[in-house]
Design a protein around this motif. Structure first.
Motif, PDB file in Angstrom:
ATOM      1  N   GLY A  15       9.215  27.117   5.064  1.00 44.17           N
ATOM      2  CA  GLY A  15       8.537  27.436   6.311  1.00 44.17           C
ATOM      3  C   GLY A  15       7.038  27.344   6.232  1.00 44.17           C
ATOM      4  N   GLY A  16       6.508  27.181   5.042  1.00 42.73           N
ATOM      5  CA  GLY A  16       5.069  27.112   4.854  1.00 42.73           C
ATOM      6  C   GLY A  16       4.502  25.734   5.124  1.00 42.73           C
ATOM      7  N   SER A  17       3.191  25.600   4.858  1.00 45.86           N
ATOM      8  CA  SER A  17       2.482  24.358   5.134  1.00 45.86           C
ATOM      9  C   SER A  17       1.626  23.935   3.949  1.00 45.86           C
ATOM     10  CB  SER A  17       1.569  24.529   6.359  1.00 45.86           C
ATOM     11  OG  SER A  17       2.300  24.823   7.519  1.00 45.86           O
ATOM     12  N   LEU A  18       1.410  22.623   3.859  1.00 48.64           N
ATOM     13  CA  LEU A  18       0.474  22.034   2.910  1.00 48.64           C
ATOM     14  C   LEU A  18      -0.219  20.877   3.605  1.00 48.64           C
ATOM     15  CD1 LEU A  18       2.474  21.791  -0.449  1.00 48.64           C
ATOM     16  CD2 LEU A  18       0.501  23.246  -0.009  1.00 48.64           C
ATOM     17  N   ARG A  19      -1.395  20.518   3.111  1.00 48.53           N
ATOM     18  CA  ARG A  19      -2.117  19.376   3.675  1.00 48.53           C
ATOM     19  C   ARG A  19      -2.731  18.551   2.552  1.00 48.53           C
ATOM     20  NH1 ARG A  19      -7.533  18.291   6.559  1.00 48.53           N
ATOM     21  NH2 ARG A  19      -6.995  16.776   8.173  1.00 48.53           N
ATOM     22  N   PRO A  20      -1.901  17.752   1.867  1.00 48.70           N
ATOM     23  CA  PRO A  20      -2.465  16.890   0.841  1.00 48.70           C
ATOM     24  C   PRO A  20      -3.343  15.791   1.430  1.00 48.70           C
ATOM     25  CG  PRO A  20      -0.114  16.486   1.094  1.00 48.70           C
ATOM     26  CD  PRO A  20      -0.438  17.654   1.946  1.00 48.70           C
ATOM     27  N   SER A  21      -4.251  15.287   0.610  1.00 47.36           N
ATOM     28  CA  SER A  21      -5.130  14.204   1.019  1.00 47.36           C
ATOM     29  C   SER A  21      -5.186  13.150  -0.072  1.00 47.36           C
ATOM     30  CB  SER A  21      -6.527  14.727   1.309  1.00 47.36           C
ATOM     31  OG  SER A  21      -7.106  15.286   0.146  1.00 47.36           O
ATOM     32  N   CYS A  22      -5.616  11.963   0.314  1.00 45.57           N
ATOM     33  CA  CYS A  22      -5.725  10.840  -0.609  1.00 45.57           C
ATOM     34  C   CYS A  22      -6.966  10.043  -0.229  1.00 45.57           C
ATOM     35  CB  CYS A  22      -4.476   9.968  -0.527  1.00 45.57           C
ATOM     36  SG  CYS A  22      -4.600   8.396  -1.392  1.00 45.57           S
ATOM     37  N   ALA A  23      -7.905   9.935  -1.156  1.00 49.39           N
ATOM     38  CA  ALA A  23      -9.153   9.237  -0.899  1.00 49.39           C
ATOM     39  C   ALA A  23      -9.199   7.926  -1.676  1.00 49.39           C
ATOM     40  CB  ALA A  23     -10.331  10.116  -1.297  1.00 49.39           C
ATOM     41  N   ALA A  24      -9.547   6.860  -0.967  1.00 51.19           N
ATOM     42  CA  ALA A  24      -9.649   5.534  -1.584  1.00 51.19           C
ATOM     43  C   ALA A  24     -11.112   5.214  -1.862  1.00 51.19           C
ATOM     44  CB  ALA A  24      -9.062   4.478  -0.662  1.00 51.19           C
ATOM     45  N   SER A  25     -11.357   4.591  -3.003  1.00 53.04           N
ATOM     46  CA  SER A  25     -12.719   4.177  -3.349  1.00 53.04           C
ATOM     47  C   SER A  25     -12.665   2.896  -4.162  1.00 53.04           C
ATOM     48  CB  SER A  25     -13.422   5.268  -4.144  1.00 53.04           C
ATOM     49  OG  SER A  25     -12.761   5.508  -5.370  1.00 53.04           O
ATOM     50  N   GLY A  26     -13.817   2.215  -4.242  1.00 51.42           N
ATOM     51  CA  GLY A  26     -13.885   0.987  -5.017  1.00 51.42           C
ATOM     52  C   GLY A  26     -14.307  -0.190  -4.161  1.00 51.42           C
ATOM     53  N   ASN A  27     -13.884  -1.359  -4.572  1.00 53.47           N
ATOM     54  CA  ASN A  27     -14.282  -2.605  -3.897  1.00 53.47           C
ATOM     55  C   ASN A  27     -13.412  -2.853  -2.670  1.00 53.47           C
ATOM     56  OD1 ASN A  27     -16.040  -2.804  -6.039  1.00 53.47           O
ATOM     57  ND2 ASN A  27     -14.901  -4.407  -7.081  1.00 53.47           N
ATOM     58  N   ILE A  28     -13.722  -2.131  -1.607  1.00 49.49           N
ATOM     59  CA  ILE A  28     -12.899  -2.153  -0.400  1.00 49.49           C
ATOM     60  C   ILE A  28     -13.667  -2.751   0.763  1.00 49.49           C
ATOM     61  CG2 ILE A  28     -11.640  -0.756   1.280  1.00 49.49           C
ATOM     62  CD1 ILE A  28     -11.336   1.364  -0.946  1.00 49.49           C
ATOM     63  N   LEU A  29     -13.068  -3.710   1.424  1.00 49.90           N
ATOM     64  CA  LEU A  29     -13.600  -4.210   2.688  1.00 49.90           C
ATOM     65  C   LEU A  29     -13.028  -3.382   3.829  1.00 49.90           C
ATOM     66  CD1 LEU A  29     -13.394  -8.058   2.046  1.00 49.90           C
ATOM     67  CD2 LEU A  29     -15.447  -6.625   2.065  1.00 49.90           C
ATOM     68  N   PHE A  30     -11.727  -3.282   3.873  1.00 49.00           N
ATOM     69  CA  PHE A  30     -11.059  -2.369   4.794  1.00 49.00           C
ATOM     70  C   PHE A  30      -9.622  -2.173   4.320  1.00 49.00           C
ATOM     71  CE2 PHE A  30      -8.542  -5.583   6.934  1.00 49.00           C
ATOM     72  CZ  PHE A  30      -9.330  -6.722   6.893  1.00 49.00           C
ATOM     73  N   ILE A  31      -8.993  -1.158   4.886  1.00 45.24           N
ATOM     74  CA  ILE A  31      -7.619  -0.811   4.505  1.00 45.24           C
ATOM     75  C   ILE A  31      -6.718  -0.996   5.703  1.00 45.24           C
ATOM     76  CG2 ILE A  31      -6.093   0.962   3.581  1.00 45.24           C
ATOM     77  CD1 ILE A  31      -8.525   2.233   2.242  1.00 45.24           C
ATOM     78  N   TYR A  32      -5.660  -1.783   5.534  1.00 40.39           N
ATOM     79  CA  TYR A  32      -4.733  -2.020   6.634  1.00 40.39           C
ATOM     80  C   TYR A  32      -3.921  -0.770   6.941  1.00 40.39           C
ATOM     81  CZ  TYR A  32      -5.641  -7.029   6.036  1.00 40.39           C
ATOM     82  OH  TYR A  32      -6.235  -8.268   5.949  1.00 40.39           O
ATOM     83  N   THR A  33      -3.118  -0.359   6.036  1.00 37.67           N
ATOM     84  CA  THR A  33      -2.207   0.766   6.210  1.00 37.67           C
ATOM     85  C   THR A  33      -2.349   1.725   5.039  1.00 37.67           C
ATOM     86  OG1 THR A  33      -0.601  -0.595   7.405  1.00 37.67           O
ATOM     87  CG2 THR A  33       0.212   1.461   6.485  1.00 37.67           C
TER      88      THR A  33
END
Length: 123
Positions: A15-33
């Motif tokens: 019944g509880g909640s969590l909010r994981p996150s994921c951060a992208a870094s590096g040689n990125i132009l853009f991220i599709y999905t």
């Protein structure tokens, strides 16, 4: 190269909640999905939720109405708001990103994975 760094897993009661996150870094132009997969013990990895560059989202039937996927304005970080958690949600959760990046040759598109975070739902 591109790195995906996840955080925000842990132990939570049913019944509880969590909010994981994921951060992208590096040689990125853009991220599709960007999205999340889970892998329960002894089972194959399966998709949970994803968010496209245009803002479309998709969810596994098992999490619809309970989980919400979102990205920040720079579209380099993805979040998974997990509500009404159940014991069957227990798994290692992996971040995934379909990245249009670059190297010394030029633009290159690759699929990247985070290291995985443990989510345990138990009383």
């Amino acid at each position: 190269q591109v790195q995906l760094v996840e955080s925000g897993g842990g132990l939570v009661q049913p019944g509880g909640s969590l909010r994981p996150s994921c951060a992208a870094s590096g040689n990125i132009l853009f991220i599709y999905t960007m999205g999340w997969y889970l892998q329960a013990s002894g089972k194959e990895r399966e998709p949970v939720a994803s968010s496209t560059r245009g803002g479309n989202t998709n969810y596994a039937d098992s999490v619809k109405g309970r989980f919400t996927v979102s990205r920040d304005s720079a579209e380099r970080t993805v979040y998974l708001q997990m509500n009404s958690l159940k014991p069957e949600d227990t798994a290692v959760y992996y971040c995934n990103a379909d990245v249009n990046g670059y190297n010394h040759i030029g633009a290159v598109r690759n699929d990247y994975w985070g290291q995985g975070i443990q989510v345990t739902v138990s009383s």
